[in-house]
Motif scaffolding. Structure first.
Motif, PDB file in Angstrom:
ATOM      1  N   LEU A 153      39.076  62.826   1.318  1.00  0.00           N
ATOM      2  CA  LEU A 153      38.947  62.267  -0.016  1.00  0.00           C
ATOM      3  C   LEU A 153      39.721  60.967  -0.212  1.00  0.00           C
ATOM      4  N   LEU A 164      40.254  62.271  -6.938  1.00  0.00           N
ATOM      5  CA  LEU A 164      39.502  63.451  -6.526  1.00  0.00           C
ATOM      6  C   LEU A 164      40.310  64.318  -5.565  1.00  0.00           C
ATOM      7  N   CYS A 165      41.106  63.691  -4.748  1.00  0.00           N
ATOM      8  CA  CYS A 165      41.981  64.444  -3.848  1.00  0.00           C
ATOM      9  C   CYS A 165      42.940  65.313  -4.655  1.00  0.00           C
ATOM     10  N   THR A 184      40.859  68.216  -6.334  1.00  0.00           N
ATOM     11  CA  THR A 184      40.509  69.301  -5.420  1.00  0.00           C
ATOM     12  C   THR A 184      41.746  70.087  -4.981  1.00  0.00           C
ATOM     13  N   ILE A 240      42.345  72.481  -7.767  1.00  0.00           N
ATOM     14  CA  ILE A 240      41.382  73.587  -7.725  1.00  0.00           C
ATOM     15  C   ILE A 240      41.762  74.565  -6.620  1.00  0.00           C
ATOM     16  N   GLU A 241      42.165  74.055  -5.461  1.00  0.00           N
ATOM     17  CA  GLU A 241      42.565  74.920  -4.344  1.00  0.00           C
ATOM     18  C   GLU A 241      43.758  75.792  -4.715  1.00  0.00           C
ATOM     19  N   TYR A 292      42.391  78.246  -8.083  1.00  0.00           N
ATOM     20  CA  TYR A 292      40.993  78.717  -8.152  1.00  0.00           C
ATOM     21  C   TYR A 292      40.870  80.091  -8.807  1.00  0.00           C
ATOM     22  N   MET A 328      32.290  64.118  -8.034  1.00  0.00           N
ATOM     23  CA  MET A 328      32.412  65.174  -7.033  1.00  0.00           C
ATOM     24  C   MET A 328      31.098  65.357  -6.283  1.00  0.00           C
ATOM     25  N   LEU A 372      31.589  64.666  -2.575  1.00  0.00           N
ATOM     26  CA  LEU A 372      31.751  65.958  -1.907  1.00  0.00           C
ATOM     27  C   LEU A 372      30.445  66.699  -1.702  1.00  0.00           C
ATOM     28  N   PHE A 395      31.420  70.071  -9.886  1.00  0.00           N
ATOM     29  CA  PHE A 395      32.650  70.837 -10.096  1.00  0.00           C
ATOM     30  C   PHE A 395      32.384  72.337  -9.990  1.00  0.00           C
ATOM     31  N   TYR A 422      31.495  73.430  -6.460  1.00  0.00           N
ATOM     32  CA  TYR A 422      32.683  73.389  -5.599  1.00  0.00           C
ATOM     33  C   TYR A 422      33.580  74.599  -5.855  1.00  0.00           C
TER      34      TYR A 422
END
Length: 261
Positions: A147, A157-158, A161, A164-165, A168, A193, A197, A201, A204
């Protein structure tokens, strides 16, 4: 190598966590397994470990009381608390006792690896790099590379994400909330995204949650109920989770769990 002691009254958890840590190929070595607080204290006196993984729910002296003892006698030990119950009060007490992190069982391998990467960085900040062999793993090498391509949008975006990781499992996570956190329009975020990616969203997040569920089901150590698994990966409705899982995997979570039985 960072030396680790695991404290849990369940043998399958102790051995499984030890195997997880060894398979991660990071500079951690499990030097002792303890069933209770007394065994843990004896091991710590003999070995002087850097890290303690300790279950909160143990008979006699629980994990929080053990951590209080540890902090009095071994100030530099870094503790990670583990629990099978999502109790806010447990997490609050663990943070008050300066635990490095608080993890809910069962733990997907990818989550443990991410924690170990952070733990390695934390220990290096305490002890310096001289005490540990520098190990560059695949996980470290690729973290964020896909990213960070040079544009500001990719850098943001990095961060998105990564968030989110890390979270989640939050059932309230949605594109509007995350976009607001990063000062973005939710439509723009989802569109970016998709462009960078290949997934919106929601796509993902859903794929990530399903992959975490599969990690847990792939490990025979985790005899988890499907309803508990749904909650573990961020869904409050078991039937909705099962439907999503089947749409993407081709079988229900229960069928996936029992496929090799």
């Amino acid at each position: 190598m960072w030396q680790v002691i695991i404290v849990d009254d369940e043998s399958i958890i102790r051995k499984g966590l030890k195997q997880y840590i060894e398979e991660c190929s990071l500079p951690f070595r499990v030097i002792g397994l303890a069933r209770n607080a007394a065994e843990a204290m004896e091991l710590m006196e003999q070995t002087a470990p850097h890290v303690l993984f300790v279950d909160i729910n143990m008979p006699d002296v629980n994990g929080l009381d053990l951590l209080r003892l540890v902090k009095c006698r071994f100030e530099r030990i870094v503790a990670v608390m583990i629990s099978g119950y999502d109790h806010f009060d447990y997490a609050r007490q663990a943070l008050q006792l300066q635990a490095f992190d608080y993890m809910l069982k069962p733990v997907p391998k990818s989550d443990l690896k991410r924690l170990l990467l952070r733990l390695d960085q934390h220990l290096r900040s305490i002890y310096g790099d001289d005490q540990v062999e520098v190990v560059k793993t695949k996980g470290q090498a690729v973290q964020g590379e896909a990213l960070i391509g040079g544009s500001d949008g990719s850098v943001v975006l990095c961060k998105v994400t990564a968030y989110i990781e890390n979270y989640y499992y939050d059932p309230d996570m949605n594109v509007s909330r995350v976009a607001a956190m990063f000062h973005m329009n939710h439509t723009y975020l989802s569109k970016r995204m998709k462009q960078e990616l290949g997934a919106t969203f929601l796509e993902y997040l859903t794929e990530l949650r399903i992959s975490k569920a599969k990690e847990i089901l792939d490990n025979s150590m985790h005899n988890i109920k499907i309803g508990d698994l749904a909650v573990k990966v961020g869904y409050t409705n078991q039937y909705y989770f099962s439907r999503l899982f089947k749409n993407r995997v081709g079988m229900s979570p229960l069928e996936y769990k029992n496929r090799d039985a």
